[in-house]
Write a protein that holds these residues in place. Sequence first.
Motif, mmCIF file in Angstrom:
data_model
loop_
_atom_site.group_PDB
_atom_site.id
_atom_site.type_symbol
_atom_site.label_atom_id
_atom_site.label_comp_id
_atom_site.label_asym_id
_atom_site.label_seq_id
_atom_site.Cartn_x
_atom_site.Cartn_y
_atom_site.Cartn_z
ATOM 1 N N LEU A 112 -44.763 30.790 13.632
ATOM 2 C CA LEU A 112 -45.415 31.102 14.867
ATOM 3 C C LEU A 112 -46.008 32.665 14.611
ATOM 4 N N THR A 113 -45.091 33.584 14.089
ATOM 5 C CA THR A 113 -45.573 34.912 13.918
ATOM 6 C C THR A 113 -46.610 34.938 12.532
ATOM 7 N N LEU A 114 -46.529 34.235 11.590
ATOM 8 C CA LEU A 114 -47.550 34.011 10.621
ATOM 9 C C LEU A 114 -48.687 33.637 11.081
ATOM 10 N N GLU A 115 -48.827 32.843 12.272
ATOM 11 C CA GLU A 115 -49.981 32.429 12.883
ATOM 12 C C GLU A 115 -50.786 33.709 13.453
ATOM 13 N N ARG A 116 -50.056 34.805 13.824
ATOM 14 C CA ARG A 116 -50.777 35.959 14.172
ATOM 15 C C ARG A 116 -51.376 37.025 13.204
ATOM 16 N N LEU A 117 -51.259 36.426 11.858
ATOM 17 C CA LEU A 117 -51.779 37.068 10.830
ATOM 18 C C LEU A 117 -53.009 36.776 10.240
ATOM 19 N N THR A 118 -53.965 37.326 9.751
ATOM 20 C CA THR A 118 -55.134 36.720 9.410
ATOM 21 C C THR A 118 -54.843 35.883 8.214
ATOM 22 N N PRO A 119 -55.720 34.869 7.781
ATOM 23 C CA PRO A 119 -55.313 34.205 6.661
ATOM 24 C C PRO A 119 -54.773 34.638 5.271
ATOM 25 N N LYS A 120 -55.733 35.583 4.921
ATOM 26 C CA LYS A 120 -55.409 36.410 3.641
ATOM 27 C C LYS A 120 -54.028 37.332 3.855
ATOM 28 N N GLU A 121 -53.670 37.873 4.872
ATOM 29 C CA GLU A 121 -52.332 38.615 5.157
ATOM 30 C C GLU A 121 -51.171 37.460 4.979
ATOM 31 N N ARG A 122 -51.365 36.513 5.646
ATOM 32 C CA ARG A 122 -50.405 35.151 5.732
ATOM 33 C C ARG A 122 -50.218 34.946 4.023
ATOM 34 N N ALA A 123 -51.372 34.519 3.370
ATOM 35 C CA ALA A 123 -51.153 34.173 2.023
ATOM 36 C C ALA A 123 -50.526 35.083 1.235
ATOM 37 N N ALA A 124 -50.929 36.434 1.327
ATOM 38 C CA ALA A 124 -50.508 37.545 0.396
ATOM 39 C C ALA A 124 -48.974 37.743 0.808
ATOM 40 N N TYR A 125 -48.335 37.768 2.058
ATOM 41 C CA TYR A 125 -47.276 38.099 2.388
ATOM 42 C C TYR A 125 -46.272 36.917 1.708
ATOM 43 N N LEU A 126 -46.720 35.762 1.819
ATOM 44 C CA LEU A 126 -45.692 34.619 1.418
ATOM 45 C C LEU A 126 -45.824 34.690 0.121
ATOM 46 N N LEU A 127 -46.906 34.923 -0.526
ATOM 47 C CA LEU A 127 -46.840 34.890 -2.180
ATOM 48 C C LEU A 127 -45.891 36.182 -2.609
ATOM 49 N N HIS A 128 -46.017 37.183 -2.006
ATOM 50 C CA HIS A 128 -45.309 38.256 -2.681
ATOM 51 C C HIS A 128 -43.873 38.262 -2.152
ATOM 52 N N ASP A 129 -43.554 38.159 -0.854
ATOM 53 C CA ASP A 129 -42.146 38.552 -0.236
ATOM 54 C C ASP A 129 -41.236 37.057 -0.246
ATOM 55 N N ILE A 130 -42.034 36.238 -0.177
ATOM 56 C CA ILE A 130 -41.249 34.727 -0.263
ATOM 57 C C ILE A 130 -41.273 34.018 -1.707
ATOM 58 N N PHE A 131 -42.415 33.947 -2.404
ATOM 59 C CA PHE A 131 -42.374 33.393 -3.512
ATOM 60 C C PHE A 131 -42.376 34.116 -5.042
ATOM 61 N N GLU A 132 -42.273 35.616 -4.472
ATOM 62 C CA GLU A 132 -42.078 36.657 -5.381
ATOM 63 C C GLU A 132 -43.199 36.673 -6.627
ATOM 64 N N VAL A 133 -44.413 36.435 -6.309
ATOM 65 C CA VAL A 133 -45.627 36.492 -7.075
ATOM 66 C C VAL A 133 -46.093 37.994 -7.346
ATOM 67 N N PRO A 134 -46.148 38.441 -8.432
ATOM 68 C CA PRO A 134 -46.619 39.733 -8.679
ATOM 69 C C PRO A 134 -47.935 40.069 -8.269
ATOM 70 N N TYR A 135 -48.198 41.142 -7.778
ATOM 71 C CA TYR A 135 -49.630 41.667 -7.132
ATOM 72 C C TYR A 135 -50.618 41.447 -8.054
ATOM 73 N N PRO A 136 -50.706 41.697 -9.590
ATOM 74 C CA PRO A 136 -51.906 41.290 -10.027
ATOM 75 C C PRO A 136 -52.361 39.810 -10.099
ATOM 76 N N GLU A 137 -51.233 38.847 -9.994
ATOM 77 C CA GLU A 137 -51.639 37.434 -9.907
ATOM 78 C C GLU A 137 -52.210 36.994 -8.181
ATOM 79 N N ILE A 138 -51.702 37.902 -7.242
ATOM 80 C CA ILE A 138 -52.152 37.748 -5.883
ATOM 81 C C ILE A 138 -53.548 38.186 -5.805
ATOM 82 N N ALA A 139 -53.862 39.304 -6.452
ATOM 83 C CA ALA A 139 -55.013 39.856 -6.327
ATOM 84 C C ALA A 139 -56.194 38.875 -7.031
ATOM 85 N N GLU A 140 -55.960 38.025 -8.275
ATOM 86 C CA GLU A 140 -56.634 37.117 -8.801
ATOM 87 C C GLU A 140 -56.792 35.973 -7.827
ATOM 88 N N THR A 141 -55.818 35.608 -7.052
ATOM 89 C CA THR A 141 -55.747 34.371 -6.313
ATOM 90 C C THR A 141 -56.732 34.520 -5.140
#
Length: 296
Positions: A112-141
């Motif tokens: 529910l906290t994620l619901e308060r984020l913008t879609p790209k904030e949500r995706a970037a946070y999950l990719l980096h902090d939960i799934f440990e995707v590096p920033y260069p890959e997140i930028a491309e995504t």
Amino acid sequence: MADLDNAQIFQEARSQLLGLAYRILGSLADAEDAVQDTFLKWHKADRHTIDAPVAWLTTVCTRRCLDLLRSAHKSRVDYVGTWLPEPIHTPIEEGVENASELAGSLTTAFLLTLERLTPKERAAYLLHDIFEVPYPEIAETLELKESACRQLVSRARVNIEQAKVRHATPLERQEQLLAAFEAAVTSGSASAFAALLSDDVQLATDGGGRVPALLEALHGKAAVVEFIVERLGRFWADYRWVALDINGCRGLVLRQEGKVVTVAAVSFAYDDAGRVTNIYIMRNPDKLSRLGETTY
């Protein structure tokens, strides 16, 4: 052999893709659609040109989730009553090394906290902090500069840290709460249950306009205890109670006697002192039909 290898690559990545999609969308049904769409694109792609299959799959799945999230926005705005994420069964074993991480990234309060984020904030946070995707890959995504992705994650962290939804409550405390909750409903003895609630506890129900449910959340210990004793005690007496790990925490489902029908699922959120801050009751039958399935 190549087709078999490609199918194996996708199957090995499927669990992670489904976990990412569910966290972005808050819906298992929509997450499965996103993963299926990803598989179809993978099947049609020229895989000889794909150097990093898992990164490619993650990018395609994330972009599809963002498309679905934008489409879902209007339906959630027009939703009848309170919208809650679809509950999922997530078995937790005491002492398992990743138990607290699982609990922190799948709880209803976190989603529910994620619901308060913008879609790209949500995706970037999950990719980096939960799934440990590096920033260069997140930028491309996300088709953004790396610096912009870092800003997205930073803003998301601030919101999530302020909400204080990523701590683990000891299992003993959760089980104590479940026993007290059941006693309050079935016998009307609410003193032990009330003692475990924060003063500003909230109770929300999601009926989706399909079944009776509160249209607005209840606030405060007195109102919540009265509702549980007077209303739930009257209507839940004949249901069968089944303990179930829901979204990384101890919860329960109520089944109608003689039928394989889940009529409600109950889960809780806690503060860092172990007091209950939120009670979530899912009544929407569309979101209960597959609660017995296991998803990470």
